[in-house]
Design a protein around this motif. Sequence first.
Motif, PDB file in Angstrom:
ATOM      1  N   PHE A 119       0.781  -1.233   0.000  1.00 12.15           N
ATOM      2  CA  PHE A 119       0.000   0.000   0.000  1.00 12.15           C
ATOM      3  C   PHE A 119       0.818   1.291   0.000  1.00 12.15           C
ATOM      4  N   VAL A 120       2.097   1.247   0.343  1.00  9.39           N
ATOM      5  CA  VAL A 120       2.889   2.478   0.449  1.00  9.39           C
ATOM      6  C   VAL A 120       3.686   2.695  -0.833  1.00  9.39           C
ATOM      7  N   ARG A 121       3.528   3.880  -1.395  1.00 10.66           N
ATOM      8  CA  ARG A 121       4.281   4.278  -2.574  1.00 10.66           C
ATOM      9  C   ARG A 121       5.172   5.480  -2.228  1.00 10.66           C
ATOM     10  N   PRO A 122       6.292   5.649  -2.938  1.00 12.71           N
ATOM     11  CA  PRO A 122       7.183   6.782  -2.650  1.00 12.71           C
ATOM     12  C   PRO A 122       6.428   8.105  -2.640  1.00 12.71           C
ATOM     13  N   GLY A 123       6.662   8.876  -1.594  1.00 11.71           N
ATOM     14  CA  GLY A 123       6.039  10.188  -1.458  1.00 11.71           C
ATOM     15  C   GLY A 123       4.734  10.177  -0.689  1.00 11.71           C
ATOM     16  N   GLN A 124       4.182   8.996  -0.422  1.00 10.03           N
ATOM     17  CA  GLN A 124       2.930   8.928   0.321  1.00 10.03           C
ATOM     18  C   GLN A 124       3.183   9.068   1.825  1.00 10.03           C
ATOM     19  N   VAL A 125       2.136   9.427   2.535  1.00  7.52           N
ATOM     20  CA  VAL A 125       2.228   9.606   3.980  1.00  7.52           C
ATOM     21  C   VAL A 125       1.230   8.674   4.665  1.00  7.52           C
ATOM     22  N   VAL A 126       1.579   8.243   5.861  1.00 14.61           N
ATOM     23  CA  VAL A 126       0.685   7.438   6.689  1.00 14.61           C
ATOM     24  C   VAL A 126       0.409   8.217   7.973  1.00 14.61           C
ATOM     25  N   PRO A 127      -0.747   8.867   8.077  1.00 11.92           N
ATOM     26  CA  PRO A 127      -1.113   9.511   9.341  1.00 11.92           C
ATOM     27  C   PRO A 127      -1.415   8.436  10.395  1.00 11.92           C
ATOM     28  N   MET A 128      -1.008   8.689  11.614  1.00  9.10           N
ATOM     29  CA  MET A 128      -1.258   7.725  12.693  1.00  9.10           C
ATOM     30  C   MET A 128      -1.274   8.440  14.027  1.00  9.10           C
ATOM     31  N   ASN A 129      -1.881   7.784  15.020  1.00  8.62           N
ATOM     32  CA  ASN A 129      -1.879   8.415  16.333  1.00  8.62           C
ATOM     33  C   ASN A 129      -0.452   8.481  16.884  1.00  8.62           C
ATOM     34  N   TYR A 130       0.313   7.401  16.757  1.00  4.62           N
ATOM     35  CA  TYR A 130       1.738   7.466  17.101  1.00  4.62           C
ATOM     36  C   TYR A 130       2.440   6.297  16.433  1.00  4.62           C
ATOM     37  N   HIS A 131       3.724   6.476  16.132  1.00  4.81           N
ATOM     38  CA  HIS A 131       4.445   5.435  15.407  1.00  4.81           C
ATOM     39  C   HIS A 131       4.933   4.343  16.345  1.00  4.81           C
ATOM     40  N   GLY A 143       9.570   4.177   0.895  1.00  9.42           N
ATOM     41  CA  GLY A 143       9.472   5.508   0.315  1.00  9.42           C
ATOM     42  C   GLY A 143       8.413   6.401   0.905  1.00  9.42           C
ATOM     43  N   GLY A 144       7.715   5.922   1.935  1.00 11.45           N
ATOM     44  CA  GLY A 144       6.688   6.735   2.573  1.00 11.45           C
ATOM     45  C   GLY A 144       7.207   7.477   3.789  1.00 11.45           C
ATOM     46  N   SER A 145       6.310   8.206   4.416  1.00 11.77           N
ATOM     47  CA  SER A 145       6.652   8.917   5.645  1.00 11.77           C
ATOM     48  C   SER A 145       5.495   8.797   6.622  1.00 11.77           C
ATOM     49  N   VAL A 146       5.770   9.141   7.860  1.00 11.81           N
ATOM     50  CA  VAL A 146       4.795   9.024   8.944  1.00 11.81           C
ATOM     51  C   VAL A 146       4.450  10.410   9.458  1.00 11.81           C
ATOM     52  N   ASP A 147       3.176  10.649   9.713  1.00 10.57           N
ATOM     53  CA  ASP A 147       2.737  11.907  10.322  1.00 10.57           C
ATOM     54  C   ASP A 147       1.956  11.570  11.584  1.00 10.57           C
ATOM     55  N   GLU A 148       2.524  11.909  12.736  1.00 12.38           N
ATOM     56  CA  GLU A 148       1.906  11.585  14.019  1.00 12.38           C
ATOM     57  C   GLU A 148       0.935  12.697  14.418  1.00 12.38           C
ATOM     58  N   ALA A 181      -6.219  12.769  -0.909  1.00 10.70           N
ATOM     59  CA  ALA A 181      -6.484  11.400  -0.480  1.00 10.70           C
ATOM     60  C   ALA A 181      -5.616  10.394  -1.225  1.00 10.70           C
ATOM     61  N   GLU A 182      -5.283  10.688  -2.489  1.00 11.21           N
ATOM     62  CA  GLU A 182      -4.469   9.763  -3.282  1.00 11.21           C
ATOM     63  C   GLU A 182      -3.045   9.637  -2.758  1.00 11.21           C
ATOM     64  N   ASN A 183      -2.624  10.585  -1.930  1.00 12.54           N
ATOM     65  CA  ASN A 183      -1.280  10.557  -1.365  1.00 12.54           C
ATOM     66  C   ASN A 183      -1.252  10.046   0.079  1.00 12.54           C
ATOM     67  N   ILE A 184      -2.373   9.552   0.527  1.00 10.16           N
ATOM     68  CA  ILE A 184      -2.452   8.920   1.847  1.00 10.16           C
ATOM     69  C   ILE A 184      -2.455   7.411   1.619  1.00 10.16           C
ATOM     70  N   ALA A 185      -1.378   6.730   2.007  1.00 12.51           N
ATOM     71  CA  ALA A 185      -1.304   5.277   1.793  1.00 12.51           C
ATOM     72  C   ALA A 185      -2.416   4.584   2.567  1.00 12.51           C
ATOM     73  N   PHE A 186      -2.535   4.935   3.814  1.00 14.82           N
ATOM     74  CA  PHE A 186      -3.617   4.498   4.695  1.00 14.82           C
ATOM     75  C   PHE A 186      -3.482   5.274   5.989  1.00 14.82           C
ATOM     76  N   VAL A 187      -4.519   5.263   6.785  1.00 12.34           N
ATOM     77  CA  VAL A 187      -4.474   5.840   8.128  1.00 12.34           C
ATOM     78  C   VAL A 187      -4.303   4.677   9.106  1.00 12.34           C
ATOM     79  N   ARG A 188      -3.364   4.807  10.007  1.00  9.87           N
ATOM     80  CA  ARG A 188      -3.087   3.735  10.968  1.00  9.87           C
ATOM     81  C   ARG A 188      -3.408   4.204  12.384  1.00  9.87           C
ATOM     82  N   VAL A 189      -4.186   3.404  13.079  1.00  6.73           N
ATOM     83  CA  VAL A 189      -4.436   3.623  14.503  1.00  6.73           C
ATOM     84  C   VAL A 189      -3.818   2.469  15.273  1.00  6.73           C
ATOM     85  N   GLU A 190      -3.026   2.791  16.278  1.00  5.37           N
ATOM     86  CA  GLU A 190      -2.414   1.761  17.120  1.00  5.37           C
ATOM     87  C   GLU A 190      -3.152   1.695  18.449  1.00  5.37           C
ATOM     88  N   THR A 191      -3.699   0.543  18.747  1.00  4.12           N
ATOM     89  CA  THR A 191      -4.308   0.371  20.065  1.00  4.12           C
ATOM     90  C   THR A 191      -3.192   0.291  21.104  1.00  4.12           C
TER      91      THR A 191
END
Length: 482
Positions: A119-131, A143-148, A181-191
């Motif tokens: 699901f992750v492509r270069p330049g995409q971001v994965v928003p998440m509550n925390y990494h 090639g992606g990045s994380v946004d907490e 939205a096309e540049n969001i690989a997915f949104v991740r929530v960590e329990t």
Amino acid sequence: MAHIKFYSGEEVPLEMHKVRIVQKLSLPHIERRLEALNEAGNNTFLLKNTDIYLDMLTDSGVNAMSDKQLAAMMESDDSYAGSSTFTKLENKIRDIFGTDYFLPVHQGRAAENVLAKVFVRPGQVVPMNYHFTTTKAHICVNGGSVDEIIIDEGLEVTSSNPFKGNMDIAKLEAIIQKRGAENIAFVRVETGTNLIGGQPHSLENLRQVSNVCNKYGVLLVLDASLLADNLYFIKTREDACKQMSVREITRAIADLCDIIYFSARKLGCARGGGICTRSRDLFMKMRELVTLYEGFLTYGGMSVREIEAITVGLEETMDDDMISQGPQFIAYMVNELDRKGVPVITPPGGLGVHLDAKRFIPHVPQTEYSAGALASALFLVSGVRGMERGSVSEQRDDDGNEVYSNMELLRLAVPRRVFTMSQLKYAIDRIVWLYENRALIGGLKFVEEPKMLRFFFGKLAPTSDWQHKLVAKFRSDLGDSL
């Protein structure tokens, strides 16, 4: 959920199990512990188990299995393909999560590898509550990045907020609108956000995250490795959920997500993991990589004995007493340490007790890896092995500059059904002694530093002779008390 007030007035959690198999422990004297630290390069990951008294490094793969799990392991079907053992697990996943498709993997980071590659492509971001460390590494390697975008209180070491793991909904929507939205690989929530003290998210917050993802057509992925603890906190802290059963809360969580993955080394108390989804399309996108990297679709790199144990362990996770054991014993330690003035993360979370190194040893700067230094110091005076969750767990940026963590924590994991109350009290006693003698603790410096995941392999050395001074003070105060 047994929590008893004694006639003396003390409130303690009760073990809702009895011990039928024991494993001998050793407690080497403090001089040997100093030698062991030097041999391990002041990295608790590199310590040998024979030098450790209480292993509180992690709860991953070290939770005690139940008698029913051990019995189930004897029934395993070791067929390479089409194993009836796998069918049991698949059916249990469908029963608990309501997902039609399940992909087995050998542990949680294997699931992260598959998800990132698909699901992750270069330049995409994965928003998440925390990494989490390995999650971020897999995303960045592809090639992606994380946004907490955790709520502001999530990074406050002391708080009364019951759900410090919640995601900031406004920030989530702003990121999607800004990046597209096309540049969001997915949104991740960590329990049970691991790196900020095992702090939970609420069911309502997850529902709000799901609504935003649906609005913009973005995938929502849940890391459910620490789901058991999070279920306990939702049931006991979220008013709307107090009358719901654990099974009902679990299904409500699952219904909000497109993909759920987990490490069974935490969820299910056995060694393995998996990826769940209702979507055949998503399943088909991931299926080939599971076969390529893990094994066939009916074992995924796991022993069938472990698969049998996971099936039983997941069902046991739907029990109130099971999910309460970790959080209640962690809360006991946190509250006792807090009462004695030791700086800890509050409110008590899941996974373990988290000492706040920034307040514990404020004279040791982050440039000298204060959480790592505290981990070394605690092992030295107690034989208790914890895990650094601070700047050592980060990695340098592309220019070689140090990246400092938001928090400098020493995590003391409390594996389920493993330690006795007297052992936890021993750990508390040694932590209190160390806090009273904290001025003796000094910093660390890298002498061997891998480029990635350095907290696993790196070696450090003291910046002064502070460890020898700590040993001398320990001997002065406690004599031959190891």
